[in-house]
Design a protein around this motif. Sequence first.
Motif, PDB file in Angstrom:
ATOM      1  N   MET A   1       0.818  -1.211   0.000  1.00 55.60           N
ATOM      2  CA  MET A   1       0.000   0.000   0.000  1.00 55.60           C
ATOM      3  C   MET A   1       0.849   1.257   0.000  1.00 55.60           C
ATOM      4  O   MET A   1       0.787   2.080  -0.897  1.00 55.60           O
ATOM      5  N   LEU A   2       1.693   1.362   1.056  1.00 55.29           N
ATOM      6  CA  LEU A   2       2.474   2.590   1.206  1.00 55.29           C
ATOM      7  C   LEU A   2       3.516   2.737   0.105  1.00 55.29           C
ATOM      8  O   LEU A   2       3.781   3.842  -0.366  1.00 55.29           O
ATOM      9  N   GLY A   3       4.077   1.602  -0.324  1.00 59.92           N
ATOM     10  CA  GLY A   3       5.058   1.666  -1.404  1.00 59.92           C
ATOM     11  C   GLY A   3       4.421   2.222  -2.665  1.00 59.92           C
ATOM     12  O   GLY A   3       4.984   3.100  -3.336  1.00 59.92           O
ATOM     13  N   ALA A   4       3.227   1.718  -2.990  1.00 60.25           N
ATOM     14  CA  ALA A   4       2.520   2.177  -4.192  1.00 60.25           C
ATOM     15  C   ALA A   4       2.177   3.654  -4.082  1.00 60.25           C
ATOM     16  O   ALA A   4       2.372   4.427  -5.018  1.00 60.25           O
ATOM     17  N   LEU A   5       1.671   4.028  -2.902  1.00 61.96           N
ATOM     18  CA  LEU A   5       1.277   5.425  -2.686  1.00 61.96           C
ATOM     19  C   LEU A   5       2.497   6.347  -2.806  1.00 61.96           C
ATOM     20  O   LEU A   5       2.432   7.420  -3.408  1.00 61.96           O
TER      21      LEU A   5
ATOM     22  N   LEU B   1       6.165   2.159 -15.955  1.00 58.51           N
ATOM     23  CA  LEU B   1       5.454   0.935 -16.326  1.00 58.51           C
ATOM     24  C   LEU B   1       6.143   0.231 -17.495  1.00 58.51           C
ATOM     25  O   LEU B   1       6.194  -0.999 -17.557  1.00 58.51           O
ATOM     26  N   ALA B   2       6.701   1.027 -18.408  1.00 58.16           N
ATOM     27  CA  ALA B   2       7.401   0.432 -19.545  1.00 58.16           C
ATOM     28  C   ALA B   2       8.650  -0.311 -19.072  1.00 58.16           C
ATOM     29  O   ALA B   2       9.074  -1.280 -19.694  1.00 58.16           O
ATOM     30  N   VAL B   3       9.215   0.111 -17.940  1.00 57.31           N
ATOM     31  CA  VAL B   3      10.403  -0.557 -17.397  1.00 57.31           C
ATOM     32  C   VAL B   3      10.011  -1.783 -16.576  1.00 57.31           C
ATOM     33  O   VAL B   3      10.533  -2.865 -16.767  1.00 57.31           O
ATOM     34  N   ILE B   4       9.027  -1.607 -15.659  1.00 63.53           N
ATOM     35  CA  ILE B   4       8.698  -2.740 -14.785  1.00 63.53           C
ATOM     36  C   ILE B   4       7.745  -3.726 -15.462  1.00 63.53           C
ATOM     37  O   ILE B   4       7.532  -4.824 -14.955  1.00 63.53           O
ATOM     38  N   ARG B   5       7.161  -3.334 -16.611  1.00 63.09           N
ATOM     39  CA  ARG B   5       6.275  -4.187 -17.415  1.00 63.09           C
ATOM     40  C   ARG B   5       4.959  -4.526 -16.726  1.00 63.09           C
ATOM     41  O   ARG B   5       3.906  -4.297 -17.269  1.00 63.09           O
ATOM     42  N   ARG B   6       5.013  -5.139 -15.544  1.00 64.48           N
ATOM     43  CA  ARG B   6       3.776  -5.556 -14.856  1.00 64.48           C
ATOM     44  C   ARG B   6       3.667  -4.845 -13.517  1.00 64.48           C
ATOM     45  O   ARG B   6       4.534  -4.999 -12.671  1.00 64.48           O
ATOM     46  N   PRO B   7       2.582  -4.051 -13.300  1.00 61.91           N
ATOM     47  CA  PRO B   7       2.427  -3.426 -11.991  1.00 61.91           C
ATOM     48  C   PRO B   7       2.148  -4.498 -10.942  1.00 61.91           C
ATOM     49  O   PRO B   7       1.458  -5.479 -11.237  1.00 61.91           O
ATOM     50  N   TRP B   8       2.744  -4.378  -9.746  1.00 61.59           N
ATOM     51  CA  TRP B   8       2.451  -5.346  -8.702  1.00 61.59           C
ATOM     52  C   TRP B   8       1.038  -5.112  -8.186  1.00 61.59           C
ATOM     53  O   TRP B   8       0.456  -4.045  -8.394  1.00 61.59           O
ATOM     54  N   ALA B   9       0.482  -6.144  -7.534  1.00 61.25           N
ATOM     55  CA  ALA B   9      -0.939  -6.144  -7.179  1.00 61.25           C
ATOM     56  C   ALA B   9      -1.347  -4.907  -6.372  1.00 61.25           C
ATOM     57  O   ALA B   9      -2.391  -4.308  -6.623  1.00 61.25           O
ATOM     58  N   GLU B  10      -0.501  -4.510  -5.421  1.00 62.85           N
ATOM     59  CA  GLU B  10      -0.853  -3.376  -4.571  1.00 62.85           C
ATOM     60  C   GLU B  10      -0.888  -2.067  -5.350  1.00 62.85           C
ATOM     61  O   GLU B  10      -1.735  -1.211  -5.112  1.00 62.85           O
ATOM     62  N   LEU B  11       0.040  -1.945  -6.289  1.00 60.26           N
ATOM     63  CA  LEU B  11       0.069  -0.728  -7.101  1.00 60.26           C
ATOM     64  C   LEU B  11      -1.239  -0.625  -7.884  1.00 60.26           C
ATOM     65  O   LEU B  11      -1.853   0.443  -7.981  1.00 60.26           O
ATOM     66  N   GLU B  12      -1.671  -1.770  -8.404  1.00 59.50           N
ATOM     67  CA  GLU B  12      -2.908  -1.798  -9.172  1.00 59.50           C
ATOM     68  C   GLU B  12      -4.109  -1.437  -8.287  1.00 59.50           C
ATOM     69  O   GLU B  12      -4.995  -0.683  -8.693  1.00 59.50           O
TER      70      GLU B  12
END
Lengths: 239, 122
Positions: B1-5, B40-51
């Motif tokens: 959560m906090l990482g994404a935020l 996003l172009a670098v990490i390709r897939r957002p992790w679940a929390e980011l989404e």
Amino acid sequence: MNADLTPLWVYLGRDPLAWLLLTLGAFVLSRWLYERAGQSALLNPMALTVCQLVLLLSITGVSYDAYFTGAQFIHVLLGPAVVCLALPIWQNRRSIRRSLPALIPALLAGSLVSVLSAVGLAWALGLDSTILLTLVPKSVTAPVAMGIAQDLGGIPELAAVLCAVTGIFGAIIGVPLMTRLGIRDARAQGLAMGVTSHGIGTAAAFQVSSVMGVYSSIGMALNALLTAILAGLALLFWL
Amino acid sequence: MLGALTLIIGLQVLGTVLAELLALPLPGPVLGMVLFLLVLAVIRRPWAELEQVNNFFLANLSLLFVPAAVGIVSHLELVSPILGRLFLVLLLSLLAGLIVSALIFARLARRFTPASDEELLP
């Protein structure tokens, strides 16, 4: 107001949390009404919430500045929300790439027609230049629209309201109008909804189909970017 | 959560700083959105929390512009005499924008990028 309640009211009115709570409460109530009414576009939750709060502030005579001490905690989240528009674009990049030959001309034309027709009509109707500048971003999602209106010398708060009214009109008439025109491509309808009616149109588009919602998100995001760039260029070269 | 935020808010702040430093004619959050696309172009897939955090913001977008819109109370005298004309402008301009962009997309798509079955409305 009842005399016995006045001191309590004055006390609460000074607490920023009271305004944060009222904003959230009015929104939750509005959304509940909207759901109860079968998600009728006429009962747009954002518009209902704004009406309630404007009415409350007008009746109680509380200043906007006092209200904003609490509401700012919601307001600061607008910027991060704009950043978040990137994700649906990224997730649908393949479909978008395939649609580019239709998407780009439709975006450019829709964006230019929205801005020029609004400014032209307002000028023809004799509205003054501050209003004309405030109308420029009326089809852009409100957080970006406010920034654009501010940069151009318009009125940011009025821009947010014009955006909301545009979005509500779009949510009501958009899909029926385009269907009547014989447009069956959900991508075309979605893009047009996003470009003209931003977030409020996008919410309506998602109710029809997910493809329409995704293209509406893209239209909203790209139109926000495009209008911001066009306004920036206009500022650099003409204004 | 906090990482994404932290990432999302960090990108906005970075966007604002860059727009200021490079004197770009873009609002900071818009540049932040462009930076997020690059991430996003670098990490390709957002992790679940980011989404999840991202969807929370987008699902409640309309709440977020309530405080700003309430600012209209400071401009009621300015707006009330021109309300009819403003609404007329917004409605006509909306119709023009909708028709132009939907028709252009539909015409060009028919020629260059035909809709798949799931992209067609019933």
